[in-house]
Write an enzyme that holds these catalytic residues in place. Structure first.
Site, PDB file in Angstrom:
ATOM      1  CG  ASP A 110      12.621  15.047  42.029  1.00  0.00           C
ATOM      2  OD1 ASP A 110      13.225  14.042  41.604  1.00  0.00           O
ATOM      3  OD2 ASP A 110      13.156  16.173  42.088  1.00  0.00           O
TER       4      ASP A 110
ATOM      5  CE  LYS B 263      12.624  12.402  35.131  1.00  0.00           C
ATOM      6  NZ  LYS B 263      13.913  13.039  35.431  1.00  0.00           N
ATOM      7  CG  ASN B 264      14.843  10.709  38.168  1.00  0.00           C
ATOM      8  OD1 ASN B 264      14.877  11.040  36.982  1.00  0.00           O
ATOM      9  ND2 ASN B 264      14.416  11.528  39.116  1.00  0.00           N
TER      10      ASN B 264
ATOM     11  NE  ARG C  75      19.693  19.740  38.950  1.00  0.00           N
ATOM     12  CZ  ARG C  75      18.860  18.914  38.287  1.00  0.00           C
ATOM     13  NH1 ARG C  75      18.064  19.415  37.375  1.00  0.00           N
ATOM     14  NH2 ARG C  75      18.894  17.626  38.510  1.00  0.00           N
TER      15      ARG C  75
ATOM     16  CB  CYS D 164      18.905  23.519  36.169  1.00  0.00           C
ATOM     17  SG  CYS D 164      17.438  22.695  36.741  1.00  0.00           S
TER      18      CYS D 164
ATOM     19  NE  ARG E  43      13.572  17.073  30.731  1.00  0.00           N
ATOM     20  CZ  ARG E  43      14.658  17.648  31.216  1.00  0.00           C
ATOM     21  NH1 ARG E  43      14.720  18.962  31.311  1.00  0.00           N
ATOM     22  NH2 ARG E  43      15.684  16.945  31.621  1.00  0.00           N
TER      23      ARG E  43
HETATM   24  C1  EPZ Z   1      18.678  13.740  40.649  1.00  0.00           C
HETATM   25  O1  EPZ Z   1      19.341  14.867  40.105  1.00  0.00           O
HETATM   26  C2  EPZ Z   1      17.314  13.685  39.970  1.00  0.00           C
HETATM   27  N1  EPZ Z   1      17.505  13.550  38.536  1.00  0.00           N
HETATM   28  C3  EPZ Z   1      16.528  14.972  40.261  1.00  0.00           C
HETATM   29  O2  EPZ Z   1      15.237  14.791  39.716  1.00  0.00           O
HETATM   30  C4  EPZ Z   1      16.390  15.125  41.772  1.00  0.00           C
HETATM   31  O3  EPZ Z   1      15.752  16.351  42.032  1.00  0.00           O
HETATM   32  C5  EPZ Z   1      17.774  15.102  42.430  1.00  0.00           C
HETATM   33  O4  EPZ Z   1      18.471  13.888  42.065  1.00  0.00           O
HETATM   34  C6  EPZ Z   1      17.679  15.139  43.945  1.00  0.00           C
HETATM   35  O5  EPZ Z   1      16.959  14.032  44.405  1.00  0.00           O
HETATM   36  C7  EPZ Z   1      17.803  12.331  38.040  1.00  0.00           C
HETATM   37  O6  EPZ Z   1      17.924  11.366  38.770  1.00  0.00           O
HETATM   38  C8  EPZ Z   1      17.959  12.240  36.552  1.00  0.00           C
HETATM   39  P1  EPZ Z   1      21.879  15.514  43.067  1.00  0.00           P
HETATM   40  P2  EPZ Z   1      20.925  15.090  40.430  1.00  0.00           P
HETATM   41  O7  EPZ Z   1      23.245  15.352  42.498  1.00  0.00           O
HETATM   42  O8  EPZ Z   1      21.605  13.772  40.475  1.00  0.00           O
HETATM   43  C9  EPZ Z   1      24.267  19.200  44.835  1.00  0.00           C
HETATM   44  C10 EPZ Z   1      13.392  15.237  38.403  1.00  0.00           C
HETATM   45  O9  EPZ Z   1      12.509  16.051  38.677  1.00  0.00           O
HETATM   46  N2  EPZ Z   1      25.366  18.758  43.975  1.00  0.00           N
HETATM   47  O10 EPZ Z   1      21.343  14.468  44.000  1.00  0.00           O
HETATM   48  O11 EPZ Z   1      21.435  16.121  39.506  1.00  0.00           O
HETATM   49  C11 EPZ Z   1      23.107  19.770  44.043  1.00  0.00           C
HETATM   50  O12 EPZ Z   1      23.327  21.138  43.778  1.00  0.00           O
HETATM   51  C12 EPZ Z   1      14.833  15.611  38.617  1.00  0.00           C
HETATM   52  O13 EPZ Z   1      13.201  14.059  38.009  1.00  0.00           O
HETATM   53  C13 EPZ Z   1      26.598  19.380  44.071  1.00  0.00           C
HETATM   54  O14 EPZ Z   1      26.792  20.291  44.866  1.00  0.00           O
HETATM   55  O15 EPZ Z   1      20.832  15.708  41.897  1.00  0.00           O
HETATM   56  C14 EPZ Z   1      21.935  19.560  44.968  1.00  0.00           C
HETATM   57  O16 EPZ Z   1      21.857  20.598  45.919  1.00  0.00           O
HETATM   58  C15 EPZ Z   1      14.984  17.103  38.897  1.00  0.00           C
HETATM   59  N3  EPZ Z   1      27.621  18.965  43.259  1.00  0.00           N
HETATM   60  C16 EPZ Z   1      22.288  18.271  45.698  1.00  0.00           C
HETATM   61  O17 EPZ Z   1      23.693  18.067  45.493  1.00  0.00           O
HETATM   62  C17 EPZ Z   1      27.455  17.931  42.360  1.00  0.00           C
HETATM   63  O18 EPZ Z   1      28.436  17.572  41.671  1.00  0.00           O
HETATM   64  C18 EPZ Z   1      21.561  17.048  45.174  1.00  0.00           C
HETATM   65  O19 EPZ Z   1      21.800  16.957  43.783  1.00  0.00           O
HETATM   66  C19 EPZ Z   1      26.190  17.307  42.283  1.00  0.00           C
HETATM   67  C20 EPZ Z   1      25.161  17.726  43.104  1.00  0.00           C
END
Ligand code: EPZ
Length: 424
Positions: free
Chosen positions: A307, A22-23, A122, A117, A399
């Protein structure tokens, strides 16, 4: 609304094929916006609500898509809009992935701010920082991100992410590939989903160095082509299916996987007493008589993935002792714990750490899904709980898991999907 009715106490054993990721599907589908003509043929795209939501968003922009037997055909020749509306973005945060490609191809984008969320804040500040570095002017007004490069093209930049962000890395990549000049991304996310996106963009004609690492160098090109591409497997679905066998004392072989992308998870299953063997595209897990307590700290790839954290907590309720689970990515991603405790688990949360006391005999009851991976952990617990467990609001599960009850029933589970009404 749908619920899953799970009859516990049955071993999960047999052979099953992993679905497409998915991701990695989501950024790949977004990246089709970067090509101005031709049709993409994308194989091994999972049939999931999130994919349906995302293709709906692209159709809203004017993209033509058809989806049959896990192959998605996409033509982005006639994109007429650069607006991603709230009604669609609120259904799925990853809608933000259209920001980079729209800016790169059209020089402007208007994307609704994503909703909240279930497991904590997020933010998207790193996405916006990257776009500004590449030359976009960003305004946040009336709940929308309005981005534009004022007639010019995006230009190369050095982007240094303070934290590893999968989404922000994806957006930065998709903006940089058509920008004028060279972009370097430091502390880029190295998750397989980003590596796959880099392979996809390179196959489209992008010039990317450092694929699979945290240091990426992108030389902008003039145009990118529509291609045929096969998606990578879903490493979180795969790990969840391994946990289903482990929690029920079964054994399972997963086909169509890349064991190298499961290293951190496989290591923890071995520590928990499971026998793991791998071939080039399959992995086999045999459960022990008794699972051993195993601590986990979820961190960015290649560490143990956040995840899989909820599913691991469910598994550790059956281990013979205390396991400590910490999530360094989402510190409060523990909504599944109260529901697992209602099934009879004994899990405490102390200073953002889950303390799982096992082994605990779980007893079936009705439980509520709160987010995608929390619902997966409740299904795992239901597989081992005595009696019947009803998991409500399985739209969360749908999802991210393709036909999950069919896959589990084919492996020995007894799960039915039933309609139900909630009291308003
Ligand atoms: C991706 O989300 C995945 N979703 C998430 O999977 C996964 O949990 C996450 O990466 C971490 O591996 C998809 O790929 C669609 P991040 P994403 O930006 O990209 C902080 C699932 O279950 N951050 O890597 O939104 C954030 O708060 C989903 O399939 C900022 O501070 O995650 C977090 O602590 C749930 N500012 C960390 O970075 C930003 O602008 C990692 O988030 C963006 C992120």
């Amino acid at each position: 609304m749908d619920k899953l009715v799970i009859h516990g106490g049955r071993r999960i054993s047999g052979t099953v094929a992993a679905s497409g990721s998915k991701n990695s599907s989501l950024p790949i589908i977004a990246a089709t916006l970067l090509a101005g003509k031709g049709t993409f043929t994308l194989h091994r795209i999972p049939e999931l609500h999130d994919i349906a939501t995302f293709t709906q968003l692209l159709q809203h922009l004017g993209v033509e898509t058809t989806f049959t037997n896990n192959t998605l055909k996409v033509s982005t020749e006639n994109v007429q809009s650069i607006l991603a509306p709230y009604e669609l973005v609120k259904k799925m945060r990853a809608s933000i992935y259209v920001l980079g490609p729209l800016l790169a191809r059209f020089g402007e984008a208007k994307v609704s701010l994503p909703g909240g969320c279930a497991f904590g804040p997020r933010p998207i500040d790193l996405h916006l920082m990257a776009m500004e570095k590449l030359g976009a002017e960003i305004r946040i007004e009336t709940g929308f991100i309005t981005a534009s490069v004022k007639g010019r093209k995006l230009h190369g930049a050095h982007i240094d992410f303070p934290v590893s962000s999968v989404g922000a890395t994806g957006n930065a990549l998709m903006a940089a590939v058509l920008a004028k000049g060279v972009t370097t991304i430091s502390n880029a996310a190295a998750e397989p989903e980003i590596e796959t996106l880099c392979h996809f963009l390179s196959a489209m004609g992008a010039d990317i160095k450092g694929t699979g690492t945290t240091e990426l160098v992108i030389e902008g090109v003039e145009t990118l082509q529509a291609i045929e591409f096969t998606n990578v497997f879903d490493r979180i679905e795969a790990a969840t299916l391994l946990a289903a066998a482990a929690i029920t004392g079964g054994s399972i072989t997963l086909n169509g996987v890349e064991p190298s992308q499961l290293k951190a998870v496989l290591k923890k299953f071995v520590h928990a007493g499971c026998l793991i063997s791998t071939e080039n595209s399959s992995v086999t897990l045999k459960s022990p008589e008794q699972l051993l307590p195993t601590d986990v700290t979820a961190k960015p790839y290649p560490s143990f993935p956040t995840d899989m954290q909820a599913q691991w907590i469910a598994l550790m309720t059956q281990a013979s002792g205390k396991s400590l689970i910490t999530d360094k990515v989402y510190h409060e991603r523990f909504n599944h714990i109260p529901e697992l405790n209602r099934l009879g688990a004994h899990i405490e949360i102390k200073n953002n750490q889950a303390v799982v006391h096992g082994p605990r005999k779980l007893s079936g009851t009705t439980v509520m899904s709160t987010d995608l991976r929390a619902s997966a952990s409740l299904v795992l617990a239901g597989l081992v709980a005595e009696g019947v467990t009803e998991v409500l609001r399985v739209y969360h599960l749908d999802r991210g898991y393709e036909k999950i009850e069919m896959k589990l029933n084919a492996l020995g589970a007894k799960i039915s999907r039933e309609k139900y009404k909630e009291f308003s």
